[in-house]
Design an enzyme around this catalytic site. Structure first.
Site, PDB file in Angstrom:
ATOM      1  N   HIS A  54       8.969  29.208 -73.076  1.00 52.39           N
ATOM      2  CA  HIS A  54       8.628  30.100 -71.985  1.00 52.39           C
ATOM      3  C   HIS A  54       7.176  30.570 -72.029  1.00 52.39           C
ATOM      4  CE1 HIS A  54      12.782  31.210 -70.227  1.00 52.39           C
ATOM      5  NE2 HIS A  54      12.782  29.986 -70.676  1.00 52.39           N
ATOM      6  N   SER A 112       7.848  24.543 -68.859  1.00 50.53           N
ATOM      7  CA  SER A 112       8.181  23.142 -69.102  1.00 50.53           C
ATOM      8  C   SER A 112       6.992  22.242 -68.817  1.00 50.53           C
ATOM      9  CB  SER A 112       9.335  22.716 -68.191  1.00 50.53           C
ATOM     10  OG  SER A 112      10.497  23.429 -68.499  1.00 50.53           O
ATOM     11  N   ASP A 129      21.073  21.734 -63.458  1.00 47.50           N
ATOM     12  CA  ASP A 129      21.655  21.654 -64.800  1.00 47.50           C
ATOM     13  C   ASP A 129      23.184  21.656 -64.735  1.00 47.50           C
ATOM     14  OD1 ASP A 129      19.242  21.492 -66.031  1.00 47.50           O
ATOM     15  OD2 ASP A 129      19.187  23.543 -66.787  1.00 47.50           O
ATOM     16  N   GLU A 131      27.891   7.995 -90.207  1.00 46.75           N
ATOM     17  CA  GLU A 131      28.158   8.099 -88.783  1.00 46.75           C
ATOM     18  C   GLU A 131      27.025   7.414 -88.010  1.00 46.75           C
ATOM     19  OE1 GLU A 131      31.322   8.874 -88.258  1.00 46.75           O
ATOM     20  OE2 GLU A 131      31.058  10.757 -87.195  1.00 46.75           O
TER      21      GLU A 131
END
Lengths: 406, 237
Positions: free
Chosen positions: A212, A216, A241, A284
């Site tokens: 912030h 962005s 979103d 994994e």
């Protein structure tokens, strides 16, 4: 901060504890570039994945027993006798995979669009720290069901620390809490697996504070110049979103309900047995590229350094890539090398799951070499040839000759 | 043949089409009951299925009384008031299935040193478990000429390394099915694997049912979100 909320209770609270001012700042006053594409959805998806993991994980912890004699049984009890225990566990198990998918996309979005560049270096570094903590958390979580892969995966990974010169052996004993992987190991892994996500949450908050500060980055990689370059976060990006979350949940639910063991290793449904080593010990899938880098180096210490180095190099990225142009969109040659890097990492993932012999070893070495060359050689060299001449004037201004179009 | 190459040899497991693997498919209850009969009469001589309780058999369509009578055929040990002495009582529906051997050593002693694995999770614990276990049950053949079989082991086409301690369990006509289905070896193998699949994932039917409802909800919800997104973004130039 002016507390001009219409509701008097809100005003009263906000005057003493400015949470509503903060929310308003985040939702309305916070200017967001209007040209963010769908690759920018993955940050919020990562945050939501973290929340899903914490909520499902707490529910699992209420029913799990961290003891070598009971861990496997307690997981099976969750699967069979706890109400909707199978659902909670399958959400948590597959949630880990989806969290990594989302975070990897989030990272490579940043790599392509230059989101790590000035003034967002600390934002980027906090992100890499989150990745490291995620990896540690996921590794320890995989040990908890105490199946064959849990036990032998833990054996392979903890043994890596024995490569540390001089103190290696003592270090491994200290990590294990004994002279072999046993109950103290399982206990501490459970405790740390529960603790780390909350450390991740706190670093995520710092990540957002840093975000912030300058807002962005955007697909053009240029700074906001005019007010009409931006739109308020709410409702524009909240709805975008939310739509992205819907698509994410469709894919997630598809795996949880219809292929819950797709990402899993069958061996982990065999209770751990220190006397019987599985034929192929594989981590994994989200660790496979790093595992391939580890095994590609013939020297144990060298392999461990390379594996950790493959992440450390990400920390240095803002200073390795000195190009003044942020977005890969305007960097033709960069695009080619970036594309090769993506293929290279997928190849490393594939090779990490194969036995280390013959051609697999040769390809692992080539792929490892490219991975490091990309960051340590290619990016610094490419930086010298880029100029910011061709960038559009602002987000709202139509672009001049870019994209190779005359 | 060296151990390493024998184990790493790639074995093609024949694919079988199963009636319960599609997104809307449930277990065939008649097949589950046939499979349970085979498990009880053949497999349970050596293999346990300790993660199942007798009460779970309700999923197969058995009545409460039938489950009580199945359970009562097994004997469980218990101790009175925390004493050391163990007493025997018939199993109750709430008990877990009893295993054929009291402990691992007893199981090994009775099986020439090999341990018959518990079958509760066997389908999930093997790659391509359904096809693999079925192939294994049907894979017993006479030992090829050049193959050096260790004594006490049996040749199996689909077992990694081809030497398996388990003697051929199914021959066909090992049991008589109550529903009149002919008990060919293929039928028996398919049914017992279906039973074991249920034992490994008894949640499957509920999981798929909730899954279908969830997917329908999510798809509609996401389409609405998309429409809303288009609407809200209409004026952004």
């Amino acid at each position: 901060m002016a507390a001009n909320f219409s509701n008097s209770l809100v005003r009263w609270i906000d005057h003493r504890l400015p949470v509503f001012s903060y929310l308003r700042h985040a939702a309305y006053d916070y200017p967001t570039p209007k040209n963010l594409n769908y690759w920018w959805n993955f940050g919020s998806l990562a945050g939501i994945s973290l929340a899903i993991m914490i909520v499902s994980g707490i529910a699992l912890a209420m029913n799990y027993t961290p003891h070598v004699n009971h861990a496997f049984d307690s997981v099976e009890r969750i699967m069979r006798d706890v109400n909707y225990g199978w659902l909670i566990r399958y959400i948590h198990m597959n949630g880990a995979s989806f969290f990594f998918i989302v975070v990897y996309i989030h990272i490579f979005r940043g790599v392509y669009f230059g989101s790590y560049k000035s003034p967002r270096e600390l934002l980027w570094i906090l992100g890499v720290i989150i990745l490291l903590l995620m990896m540690a958390t996921a590794f320890m979580g995989y040990v908890l069901p105490w199946g064959q892969m849990s036990f032998w995966g833990a054996t392979v990974i903890t043994n890596l620390f024995s490569a540390v010169p001089l103190i290696g052996e003592s270090l491994v004993t200290w990590l294990w809490g004994g002279f072999s992987i046993d109950n103290p190991t399982l206990n501490r892994f459970f405790v740390l697996h529960y603790l780390f996500p909350f450390i991740i949450v706190s670093i995520v908050l710092l990540h957002i504070v840093a975000l912030h500060r300058f807002g962005s980055n955007n697909p053009l990689g240029i700074d906001i110049k005019y007010p009409n370059d931006t739109i308020p976060f709410h409702p524009y990006y909240t709805i975008k979103d939310a739509y992205g979350l819907g698509v994410f949940l469709i894919l997630f639910a598809g795996v949880v309900f219809f292929a819950p063991n797709f990402f899993g290793e069958p061996d982990n449904y065999i209770p751990s047995n220190p006397l019987s080593t599985p034929l192929h010990i594989v981590p994994e899938w989200y660790f496979l590229p790093f595992y391939a880098i580890l095994r590609s180096i013939p020297d144990k210490l060298g392999g461990v350094i390379s594996m950790f180095g493959s992440i450390v190099v990400l920390l240095l990225l803002p200073w390795l890539d000195r190009s003044p142009v942020r977005s890969g969109h305007f960097r033709g040659v960069f695009k080619i090398f970036f594309g090769i890097l993506l293929i290279d990492i997928v190849a490393l993932g594939y090779l990490g799951g194969k036995p280390s012999r013959g051609m697999y070893v040769i390809f692992s070495r080539l792929a490892t070499a490219y991975y490091f060359a990309y960051f340590l050689v290619i990016l610094p060299v490419l930086s010298k040839f880029d100029s910011s001449r061709l960038l559009p004037k602002s987000i709202s201004t139509p672009m001049p000759e870019v994209n190779g179009i005359e | 043949m060296s151990g390493e190459s024998a184990v790493d040899e790639h074995i093609n497991i024949p694919h079988h089409s199963w009636s319960h693997t599609g997104p809307f498919d449930n277990f065939d209850k008649a097949a589950l009951r046939r499979g349970f009969l085979i498990f009880q009469n053949v497999c349970s001589t050596c293999h346990g299925i300790q993660r199942l309780a007798y009460r779970n058999l309700a999923d197969l369509g058995y009545s409460e009384n039938k489950i009580k009578s199945i359970a009562s055929e097994a004997k469980v040990l218990y101790n009175k008031n925390g004493g050391l002495e163990l007493y025997e009582r018939p199993a109750l529906p709430s008990d877990k299935f009893t295993s054929p051997f009291p402990n691992e050593q007893a199981a090994r002693d009775a099986n020439g040193g090999s341990l018959p694995p518990d079958l509760s999770l066997i389908i999930k614990a093997r790659p391509n478990g359904l096809d693999y276990v079925r192939a294994l049950l049907l894979g017993y053949e006479s030992t090829p000429m050049k193959f050096n079989l260790m004594s006490g082991l049996h040749y199996n086409t689909y077992f990694p390394g081809h030497q398996i301690a388990m003697p051929q369990p199914l021959y066909g006509d090992d049991v008589t099915f109550e529903d009149g289905t002919p008990s060919s070896i293929e039928q028996e193998a398919e049914d017992v694997v279906t039973f074991l699949a249920w034992a490994a994932m008894p949640e499957m039917e509920e999981r798929k049912r909730i899954g279908v409802i969830t997917m329908i909800f999510l798809v509609i919800f996401t389409l609405l979100l998309y429409a809303t997104k288009r609407r809200i973004w209409k004026n952004v130039k």
